[in-house]
Design an enzyme around this catalytic site. Structure first.
Site, PDB file in Angstrom:
ATOM      1  CB  THR A  68      -9.606  -4.208   6.430  1.00 38.67           C
ATOM      2  OG1 THR A  68     -10.458  -3.048   6.486  1.00 38.67           O
ATOM      3  CG2 THR A  68      -9.485  -4.802   7.474  1.00 38.67           C
ATOM      4  CG  MET A  69      -8.487  -3.628  -0.281  1.00 37.98           C
ATOM      5  SD  MET A  69      -8.854  -5.018  -1.692  1.00 37.98           S
ATOM      6  CE  MET A  69     -10.683  -5.216  -1.106  1.00 37.98           C
ATOM      7  CB  SER A 115      -2.229   0.940   8.364  1.00 42.84           C
ATOM      8  OG  SER A 115      -2.970   0.029   7.511  1.00 42.84           O
ATOM      9  N   GLY A 173      -8.236  -8.213  12.332  1.00 42.77           N
ATOM     10  CA  GLY A 173      -8.714  -9.436  12.738  1.00 42.77           C
ATOM     11  C   GLY A 173     -10.210  -9.739  11.920  1.00 42.77           C
ATOM     12  CG  HIS A 187       2.179  -9.978  11.863  1.00 40.61           C
ATOM     13  ND1 HIS A 187       1.348  -9.242  10.692  1.00 40.61           N
ATOM     14  CD2 HIS A 187       2.355  -8.818  12.660  1.00 40.61           C
ATOM     15  CE1 HIS A 187       1.392  -7.994  10.746  1.00 40.61           C
ATOM     16  NE2 HIS A 187       1.991  -7.784  11.807  1.00 40.61           N
ATOM     17  CG  HIS A 229      -1.632  -9.561  13.248  1.00 43.26           C
ATOM     18  ND1 HIS A 229      -2.977 -10.105  13.825  1.00 43.26           N
ATOM     19  CD2 HIS A 229      -1.791 -10.011  12.151  1.00 43.26           C
ATOM     20  CE1 HIS A 229      -3.893 -10.377  12.836  1.00 43.26           C
ATOM     21  NE2 HIS A 229      -2.865 -10.965  12.030  1.00 43.26           N
ATOM     22  CE  LYS A 231      -6.204  -7.823  -0.800  1.00 47.13           C
ATOM     23  NZ  LYS A 231      -5.377  -7.877   0.160  1.00 47.13           N
ATOM     24  CD  GLU A 245      -3.030  -0.629   2.240  1.00 50.12           C
ATOM     25  OE1 GLU A 245      -4.233  -1.203   2.150  1.00 50.12           O
ATOM     26  OE2 GLU A 245      -2.893   0.161   3.170  1.00 50.12           O
TER      27      GLU A 245
END
Length: 524
Positions: A423-424, A428, A450, A372, A447, A523, A249
């Site tokens: 997530t996409m 973050s 989820g 992770h 991490h 991705k 990203e």
């Protein structure tokens, strides 16, 4: 202590596990400790040696307990589907476990261990075990963050070109093959040398490894313990992103919570452009885990080790199977660091091409690289006594505090950076390790977001074109090898990463430093 919210019970409610106990009766063993954590007391499952503990705030707890209730609806004997709460408790039954079986707020069910599970085993206990399920199949799946001296305004009308160039440079998708020349001999060297191999080959800068967990090279790695099948799977994949939740990203700094710490990492302003790369050990790591699980089933029969769940296959740390796994796992971890280093090289080339500059002039330094899925030998203080432990972190991140000897010299006063991927299309975070986390969670924190629903469920309920249109509406450029698979990684499939991070921050096991917003997503 307040008890956990009791799920609705009907006259036809099946027992949650053998013995005829109902879900409500099992939940009597679960109590809220404070606003950010619950305890699972011994008795929740048979044979618990230590309590369980998981971190979750009121906004996230419904997903955790909903998973447990769903499991009870699906089966009357606990077979076939084990929710995260039960997996945490089952891990607490393993020989040699110390203090407690812990889980972070991004927890959800996984193979053997829950995703988000942290468990430490006493290296001086001859009965203590190592379990591949506590590491996962994607060994050293992790995240790397690069800074630049660019701003969002600098990217401007170059965003689509930059996204396409990055997509062209980094091989993505299922079965993708790398462009980093690799022979069988050089692969074995990479497995044992980690980022030192990348440095020798010219794919990394000398300072890159200084800002990498374990300095990019796990001790004890032995390529001879990696099977020929695993090496064959890994040979063509070096420098590839893969598929699933892996991504590269282009992000911008959206909010700075700690200005002093941010400047230590080369982040000076909101709007500064960074690059996040999330990937792991690809097919090689998966095969290493598969091989070890098969070997450990025989070792368990020989050593009379019994577990509540066959997915918790394990071996004594000191046994040949345990030592072989640790050596092959370390080699797979090194492969993952070389993989991320190779993609760092490719990302630097892509940026240099688009901006007609050099990676050095663009200040494309590694801020940090975290793991992770890994098990590592570490020193921790337990009940006032320093002990050598094998710490399993599965879907959890090491988060060491300021002044810890295993973090970079230039980060000694701020603590270890922790990279929490969203997530996409969502934000973050970069967190920092704390002393509280070192005491309570063996220096561990979350991490990512989820999963909130399975990949299969996401494919059934979401439309991939709608997901892509939503990203476009947010101004996010996306390049994806398999458009129909984006439904599996849509934000709706995951927990709210901000709530996950806020839980860790409020609990004190890590603290917020930066919030990052994506402007382009690559991705598989």
């Amino acid at each position: 202590m307040a008890t956990a919210p009791e799920p609705p019970r009907t006259a036809s409610e099946p027992p949650a596990r053998p013995g005829g106990r109902t879900l409500a009766e099992e939940m009597s063993y679960v109590s809220r400790l404070d606003n950010t954590s619950y305890e699972i007391r011994p008795g929740f499952v048979e044979g618990m040696r230590v309590p369980g503990r998981f971190y979750v705030n009121p906004q996230l707890e419904k997903l955790v307990f909903g998973e447990l209730e769903l499991a009870c609806e699906r089966t009357s004997d606990g077979g076939g589907f084990l929710p995260a709460v039960k997996q945490i408790a089952n891990v607490a039954t393993l020989p040699g476990i110390v203090s407690g079986s812990l889980a972070m707020p991004d927890l959800h069910s996984g193979y053997g261990f829950a995703i988000g599970n942290v468990a430490a085993f006493d290296m001086d206990d001859p009965e203590a075990v190592v379990s591949p399920g506590g590491v996962g199949f994607d060994i050293n799946c992790g995240v790397r963050l690069l800074r630049t001296n660019l701003t969002e305004a600098d990217v401007g009308d170059k965003k689509e070109l930059l996204a396409q160039t990055l997509f062209d440079h980094i091989p993505v998708g299922v079965g993708s093959q790398g462009i980093i020349p690799t022979t069988s001999t050089s692969l074995c060297e990479a497995l044992e040398l980690g980022m030192d191999w990348s440095l020798r080959q010219g794919y990394a800068w000398p300072e890159d490894k200084e800002h990498c967990e374990e300095y990019g090279r796990m001790p004890g790695a032995d390529a001879s313990k990696v099977s020929a099948r695993a090496r064959k799977r890994g040979l063509p994949q070096l420098g590839t992103l893969g598929a699933g939740n892996h991504y590269a990203e282009i992000q911008v700094v959206d909010e700075i919570f700690d200005t002093t710490a941010a400047r230590k990492m080369g982040i000076d302003t909101v709007g500064q452009v960074v690059v996040m790369i999330h990937s792991g050990s690809r097919g090689l790591g998966h095969q290493v885990a598969t091989d070890a699980l098969q070997a450990m089933e025989s070792a368990m029969a020989r050593d009379n080790i019994t577990v509540n769940d066959r997915q918790l296959a394990c071996a004594r740390i000191s046994s040949p199977e345990g030592q072989d796994y640790l050596a092959s796992m370390a080699a797979a971890a090194n492969y993952a660091w070389v993989n991320r280093s190779s993609m760092t090289y490719l990302a630097r080339q892509a940026f240099a091409k688009v901006f007609n500059s050099t990676p050095y002039d663009l200040d494309m330094h590694v801020i940090y690289d975290v793991s992770h899925n890994i098990a590592k030998i570490e020193d921790h203080v337990v009940n006032g006594v320093r002990r050598k432990l094998l710490v399993h972190r599965k879907g959890a991140t090491r988060a060491f505090p300021p002044h810890h000897p295993m973090i970079p010299v230039d980060y000694q006063f701020i603590g270890q950076p922790v990279l929490v991927g969203g997530t996409m299309g969502t934000c973050s975070y970069l967190l920092l390790g704390t002393d509280t986390g070192m005491r309570e969670t063996f220096g561990s924190t979350c991490h990512g977001a989820g999963r909130a629903q399975s990949r299969a469920s996401a494919r059934r309920t979401l439309d991939y074109q709608t997901v892509l249109n939503n990203l476009k509406a947010k101004g996010i450029s996306i390049r994806v090898a398999s458009p129909k698979l984006v439904t599996e990684e849509a934000p709706e499939s995951y927990k709210d990463v901000t709530e996950v991070v806020n839980t860790c921050h409020e609990a004190g096991i890590s603290r917020k430093c930066l919030k990052l917003r994506p402007i382009a997503v690559i991705k598989g």
